[in-house]
Design an enzyme around this catalytic site. Structure first.
Site, PDB file in Angstrom:
ATOM      1  N   ARG A 240       0.858  -1.181   0.000  1.00 25.15           N
ATOM      2  CA  ARG A 240       0.000   0.000   0.000  1.00 25.15           C
ATOM      3  C   ARG A 240       0.895   1.233   0.000  1.00 25.15           C
ATOM      4  O   ARG A 240       1.872   1.299   0.768  1.00 25.15           O
ATOM      5  CB  ARG A 240      -0.926   0.014   1.228  1.00 25.15           C
ATOM      6  CG  ARG A 240      -1.984  -1.081   1.221  1.00 25.15           C
ATOM      7  CD  ARG A 240      -3.031  -0.838   0.157  1.00 25.15           C
ATOM      8  NE  ARG A 240      -4.034  -1.899   0.106  1.00 25.15           N
ATOM      9  CZ  ARG A 240      -4.004  -2.927  -0.732  1.00 25.15           C
ATOM     10  NH1 ARG A 240      -3.003  -3.033  -1.598  1.00 25.15           N
ATOM     11  NH2 ARG A 240      -4.954  -3.834  -0.718  1.00 25.15           N
ATOM     12  N   GLU A 269      -2.523   7.632  -4.668  1.00 23.01           N
ATOM     13  CA  GLU A 269      -3.011   6.938  -5.853  1.00 23.01           C
ATOM     14  C   GLU A 269      -4.467   7.307  -6.169  1.00 23.01           C
ATOM     15  O   GLU A 269      -5.286   7.392  -5.258  1.00 23.01           O
ATOM     16  CB  GLU A 269      -2.900   5.429  -5.577  1.00 23.01           C
ATOM     17  CG  GLU A 269      -3.020   4.544  -6.768  1.00 23.01           C
ATOM     18  CD  GLU A 269      -2.684   3.092  -6.412  1.00 23.01           C
ATOM     19  OE1 GLU A 269      -3.409   2.218  -6.883  1.00 23.01           O
ATOM     20  OE2 GLU A 269      -1.713   2.853  -5.663  1.00 23.01           O
ATOM     21  N   HIS A 287      -0.260  -0.128 -10.385  1.00 24.77           N
ATOM     22  CA  HIS A 287      -0.974  -1.039  -9.474  1.00 24.77           C
ATOM     23  C   HIS A 287      -1.432  -2.307 -10.194  1.00 24.77           C
ATOM     24  O   HIS A 287      -2.623  -2.602 -10.277  1.00 24.77           O
ATOM     25  CB  HIS A 287      -2.168  -0.329  -8.834  1.00 24.77           C
ATOM     26  CG  HIS A 287      -2.563  -0.932  -7.512  1.00 24.77           C
ATOM     27  ND1 HIS A 287      -3.092  -0.202  -6.483  1.00 24.77           N
ATOM     28  CD2 HIS A 287      -2.503  -2.219  -7.060  1.00 24.77           C
ATOM     29  CE1 HIS A 287      -3.342  -0.994  -5.448  1.00 24.77           C
ATOM     30  NE2 HIS A 287      -2.996  -2.227  -5.784  1.00 24.77           N
TER      31      HIS A 287
END
Length: 330
Positions: A240, A269, A287
């Protein structure tokens, strides 16, 4: 046997999962190729008993207020920090995730990123595509070996252990930290050495992050931590984004306190720092940790199975993350 029960999916998923769900439910699927806005989501949840959101969808109290009939949130991700689980539990809403299924795929990508950043693969490819390659040269794109180096794994869950197995194949020394230490038997199986985070930072060539995002892991790596690292060390993050203080990492990269980083996730993000985009000693991915046909399909089928088990079979779904909601109903 379609029951007429309605569920909502915030993005188109692989077709096998949609076909399975259609046989039991009335489906509504968000049809735009972007994350759904909160206000859009709130408008459609009033009559839904099931929801499949993505990690990019913030399912907070405000959203839950708009879903009075909701019984289950089947998150399309291994993590679930995008959901206010405590609030869902108060309302008797089950929350499920998709663990295990993306473990090996994410570990594959992690190791690909380790090799990519150490051997400067993206940078070298850009160089060649621009027509700048004039022939072999002794000093052209010198990088760093991966084999027989020392790797530090922060977070020794399923993905961390899968990365460790790959590191064994490269003859690497493996240091790790997790708030819960593994058994001596497990450490022997994976050739692991348990150390403090500070010790790992000072002694490894590669640090790879595999922790969930919690209050304790937010900005786990910041200025102090980067100052402890070798100037030849690399950071890899497929967990993360906010686990790393991105501004501090950029300072460390600019001041050459570390050699580089490889990121599949970002602190804000989908926004990516313009400074990172300009740097050559970074590898940046959008991602894609679980982005294979096999894994994304299996994730979607797992989401479907969680919904079917809870809403059709009236049983506890296999990947329930808030089991206290079941106890409260008894």
């Amino acid at each position: 046997m379609n029951t007429g029960k309605k569920i909502y999916i915030t993005r188109k998923l692989p077709q096998p999962s949609l076909d399975l769900l259609k046989s039991y439910f009335i489906l509504e699927v968000y049809d735009k190729d972007r994350p759904i806005e909160k206000q859009e989501l709130k408008k459609v949840l009033y009559d839904k008993i099931g929801l499949i959101p993505l990690l990019t969808d913030n399912i907070d109290k405000e959203v839950l207020n708009s879903a009075p009939r909701l019984k289950i949130i089947s998150n399309y991700a291994a993590g679930y920090n995008n959901i206010d689980v405590a609030e869902a539990t108060k309302r008797g809403i089950m929350v499920t995730n998709t663990p295990d299924v993306l473990t090996e795929t994410t570990a594959d990508l992690t190791f690909g990123m380790i090799i990519g950043i150490a051997r400067r693969i993206p940078e070298a490819e850009r160089f060649l595509r621009k027509g700048r390659f004039k022939g072999w040269a002794p000093m052209l794109f010198l990088g760093y070996d991966v084999h027989q180096k020392t790797i530090g794994i922060i977070g020794m869950g399923r993905i961390g252990r899968a990365v460790a197995r790959r590191a064994i194949g490269f003859g690497m020394k493996i240091l790790y930290y997790d708030k819960i230490r593994l058994s001596m038997k497990q450490e022997k199986i994976y050739s692991l050495h348990y150390k403090s985070i500070d010790y790992i930072l000072k002694n490894v060539d590669f640090i790879t992050i595999h922790t969930p995002l919690t209050k304790e892991t937010y900005h786990l790596l910041s200025d102090r931590e980067f100052s402890l690292m070798k100037k030849t060390a690399f950071i890899i993050n497929t967990a993360r984004g906010p686990v790393i203080d991105e501004k501090a990492m950029i300072r460390a990269l600019k001041n050459r306190k570390i050699a580089g980083c490889a990121l599949d996730v970002f602190e804000n993000e989908p926004a990516v720092s313009k400074e990172l985009l300009k740097m050559e000693n970074v590898l940046l991915l959008p991602h894609i940790g679980s982005a294979t046909y096999e894994t994304r399909t299996n994730m979607a089928l797992m989401c479907a199975e969680n919904l079917i088990t809870a809403l059709i079979k009236n049983k506890i779904p296999p990947n329930l993350v808030n089991p206290e909601v079941i106890k409260a109903k008894k």
